[in-house]
Design a protein around this motif. Structure first.
Motif, PDB file in Angstrom:
ATOM      1  N   VAL A  27      13.173  10.164   7.161  1.00  0.00           N
ATOM      2  CA  VAL A  27      12.618   8.845   6.859  1.00  0.00           C
ATOM      3  C   VAL A  27      12.430   8.089   8.175  1.00  0.00           C
ATOM      4  O   VAL A  27      13.270   8.167   9.074  1.00  0.00           O
ATOM      5  CB  VAL A  27      13.536   8.034   5.916  1.00  0.00           C
ATOM      6  CG1 VAL A  27      12.966   6.638   5.685  1.00  0.00           C
ATOM      7  CG2 VAL A  27      13.730   8.754   4.602  1.00  0.00           C
ATOM      8  N   ASN A  28      11.328   7.359   8.280  1.00  0.00           N
ATOM      9  CA  ASN A  28      11.073   6.522   9.447  1.00  0.00           C
ATOM     10  C   ASN A  28      10.657   5.140   8.964  1.00  0.00           C
ATOM     11  O   ASN A  28       9.732   5.016   8.152  1.00  0.00           O
ATOM     12  CB  ASN A  28       9.973   7.142  10.312  1.00  0.00           C
ATOM     13  CG  ASN A  28       9.719   6.334  11.575  1.00  0.00           C
ATOM     14  OD1 ASN A  28      10.515   5.489  11.950  1.00  0.00           O
ATOM     15  ND2 ASN A  28       8.601   6.610  12.223  1.00  0.00           N
ATOM     16  N   ASN A  60       6.963  -0.990   7.189  1.00  0.00           N
ATOM     17  CA  ASN A  60       6.396   0.300   6.819  1.00  0.00           C
ATOM     18  C   ASN A  60       7.516   1.333   6.704  1.00  0.00           C
ATOM     19  O   ASN A  60       8.532   1.257   7.413  1.00  0.00           O
ATOM     20  CB  ASN A  60       5.383   0.779   7.868  1.00  0.00           C
ATOM     21  CG  ASN A  60       4.256  -0.203   8.088  1.00  0.00           C
ATOM     22  OD1 ASN A  60       3.748  -0.774   7.130  1.00  0.00           O
ATOM     23  ND2 ASN A  60       3.873  -0.407   9.338  1.00  0.00           N
ATOM     24  N   MET A  61       7.307   2.309   5.858  1.00  0.00           N
ATOM     25  CA  MET A  61       8.275   3.396   5.712  1.00  0.00           C
ATOM     26  C   MET A  61       7.538   4.712   5.538  1.00  0.00           C
ATOM     27  O   MET A  61       6.702   4.865   4.643  1.00  0.00           O
ATOM     28  CB  MET A  61       9.197   3.154   4.514  1.00  0.00           C
ATOM     29  CG  MET A  61      10.237   4.254   4.311  1.00  0.00           C
ATOM     30  SD  MET A  61      11.338   3.963   2.895  1.00  0.00           S
ATOM     31  CE  MET A  61      10.162   4.145   1.530  1.00  0.00           C
ATOM     32  N   SER A  90       4.491   4.112   2.861  1.00  0.00           N
ATOM     33  CA  SER A  90       4.326   2.897   2.054  1.00  0.00           C
ATOM     34  C   SER A  90       4.610   1.693   2.941  1.00  0.00           C
ATOM     35  O   SER A  90       5.356   1.784   3.924  1.00  0.00           O
ATOM     36  CB  SER A  90       5.266   2.892   0.848  1.00  0.00           C
ATOM     37  OG  SER A  90       4.932   3.917  -0.054  1.00  0.00           O
ATOM     38  N   GLY A  91       4.022   0.581   2.581  1.00  0.00           N
ATOM     39  CA  GLY A  91       4.226  -0.615   3.374  1.00  0.00           C
ATOM     40  C   GLY A  91       3.864  -1.871   2.615  1.00  0.00           C
ATOM     41  O   GLY A  91       3.214  -1.817   1.561  1.00  0.00           O
ATOM     42  N   TRP A 121       0.818  -1.195   0.000  1.00  0.00           N
ATOM     43  CA  TRP A 121       0.000   0.000   0.000  1.00  0.00           C
ATOM     44  C   TRP A 121       0.859   1.255   0.000  1.00  0.00           C
ATOM     45  O   TRP A 121       2.019   1.244   0.424  1.00  0.00           O
ATOM     46  CB  TRP A 121      -0.939   0.011   1.210  1.00  0.00           C
ATOM     47  CG  TRP A 121      -0.227  -0.130   2.536  1.00  0.00           C
ATOM     48  CD1 TRP A 121       0.093  -1.282   3.181  1.00  0.00           C
ATOM     49  CD2 TRP A 121       0.259   0.939   3.367  1.00  0.00           C
ATOM     50  NE1 TRP A 121       0.739  -1.018   4.354  1.00  0.00           N
ATOM     51  CE2 TRP A 121       0.861   0.340   4.496  1.00  0.00           C
ATOM     52  CE3 TRP A 121       0.242   2.323   3.265  1.00  0.00           C
ATOM     53  CZ2 TRP A 121       1.439   1.084   5.512  1.00  0.00           C
ATOM     54  CZ3 TRP A 121       0.820   3.075   4.283  1.00  0.00           C
ATOM     55  CH2 TRP A 121       1.404   2.453   5.388  1.00  0.00           C
ATOM     56  N   THR A 122       0.274   2.323  -0.500  1.00  0.00           N
ATOM     57  CA  THR A 122       0.891   3.647  -0.494  1.00  0.00           C
ATOM     58  C   THR A 122      -0.137   4.648   0.017  1.00  0.00           C
ATOM     59  O   THR A 122      -1.302   4.610  -0.393  1.00  0.00           O
ATOM     60  CB  THR A 122       1.363   4.055  -1.898  1.00  0.00           C
ATOM     61  OG1 THR A 122       2.384   3.152  -2.332  1.00  0.00           O
ATOM     62  CG2 THR A 122       1.939   5.461  -1.893  1.00  0.00           C
TER      63      THR A 122
END
Length: 389
Positions: free
Chosen positions: A97-98, A88-89, A57-58, A44-45
């Motif tokens: 960024v995480n 996930n990002m 996104s993930g 997903w986004t």
């Protein structure tokens, strides 16, 4: 004494042998062990300009294995094991960024069942009740009605269900090792303490009704909004729910949670849901669900001094055979705010494609226990691709 002799001709012996052989083959055919592999892969986004990290996104992979052992006495022993592996990002382009990820058991249980009895032990999903979306009886799961995959963590325990011939049924369960909050819980269960409860569901005119009970010990150490702290807080939950089919579907679901310590407004919790559903003969059929929920948190039971009130409207319309359009609108009467969510699903052979959009208040107060709800504060869109095999 007169002797009686029995003689078998060759044809009689062959006939008897064939009958016995066929019987053995039929008995062997009834013992069918089966092994099944399946899984779900999703990606997903998500974009929401109100978030600190607007782009997320993930991906998630849930492999599953099922094994069944059947015998000739209409008994079944089966097993299920699955994993939840996800990453996930979150990204603020050219700034920060995480990332996060985890692999954990999703389901891991064994079950023995007959026509009227089922006993299941291990990591499993336990849910019940009459309400559709805003569920007071969401005690052991965290299903978010906006999530098209309906994902939820399970609980460790043993569940027994017996089904009577008049369609009544009784549930008994014991849980252990579930130390995180689940469902509507404001505080976790005390470590190394068991939970137990039961449910009796019975037929009534035009539908069914049920009584449910659960007991556990809670722990509020380290949590905010409390004046008194205890490691063991005895908690009893009582519930009544019913669902009737009287041209329209009509249900009532109520719960009362009482803690045997003075915790101020968290001492007692009452939640009431009244809902209905109906499919209108418009085009391919417009399905509508309406629910009204009132939740109260008070020192004294049933005083209803601190309440929140939500209305929910869910509309679903099938566009042809492979497309489905749905919308969910929550209205928070306490804070005078609305939450709007729309989802278009495109179904292929083994692939589902979801286009989702939402317009919500920036201060998020919706009564849902789904993870990552803060991503939905404000307005945004999400695209999800799901592959099932």
């Amino acid at each position: 004494m007169k002797k009686v002799s029995l003689k078998f001709s060759t044809g009689t012996f062959l006939l008897l042998f064939c009958v016995l052989n066929i019987s053995a083959q039929e008995q062997k055919a009834e013992i069918n062990d089966s092994l099944l592999f399946k899984g779900q892969l999703s990606a997903w986004t998500h974009f929401n300009g109100n978030n600190t990290l607007p782009l997320w996104s993930g991906a998630r992979y849930i492999p599953q294995i099922n094994y069944e052992i059947k015998n000739t006495k209409a008994q079944l022993v089966d097993f299920e094991a699955s994993l939840n592996a996800y990453g996930n990002m979150g990204l603020n382009p050219f700034d920060s960024v995480n990332t996060s990820g985890k692999i954990k058991p999703y389901r891991l249980w064994a079950r023995y069942s007959t026509h009227q009895l089922e006993i299941r032990a291990g990591l499993q999903k336990i849910n019940f009740g009459s309400a559709s979306l805003l569920r007071p009886l969401m005690w052991f799961d965290q299903v978010d009605p906006r999530d098209p995959l309906r994902l939820t963590d399970g609980v460790w325990g043993i569940l027994g269900r017996y089904y009577f011939l008049n369609n009544a049924n009784i549930w008994l369960w014991g849980l252990f090792g579930n130390n995180k909050t689940k469902g509507w819980e404001a505080m976790p269960t005390t470590e190394n303490t068991p939970e137990f409860g039961g449910r009796f569901q019975f037929p009534v005119s035009k539908g069914e009704a049920a009584l449910t009970f659960h007991h556990r010990s809670a722990d509020n150490f380290g949590l905010e909004d409390f004046d008194n702290y205890y490691r063991n807080i005895p908690e009893n939950r009582f519930a009544f729910d019913t669902k009737l089919d009287i041209t329209i579907g009509l249900w009532l679901e109520t719960t009362w949670i009482n803690k045997n310590k003075n915790l101020g407004m968290f001492t007692n919790q009452e939640i009431i849901n009244l809902g209905m559903d109906y499919t209108f003969g418009i085009g391919n059929g417009l399905y509508i669900v309406y629910e009204q929920l009132v939740a109260a948190y008070d020192n004294k039971p049933f005083s209803f001094e601190n309440t929140v009130t939500f209305s929910l409207l869910n509309m679903t319309y099938p566009i042809g055979l492979f497309d489905n359009l749905s919308a969910i609108v929550y209205y928070d009467w306490t804070n005078k705010s609305a939450y709007n969510f729309v989802n278009w699903q495109k179904q292929f052979n083994k692939i589902s494609l979801y286009f989702m959009g939402y317009i919500n208040p920036k201060k998020y107060n919706i009564p849902t226990q789904g993870s990552g709800e803060m991503l939905f504060a404000g307005s945004g869109i999400q695209v999800m691709l799901v592959f099932n095999y």
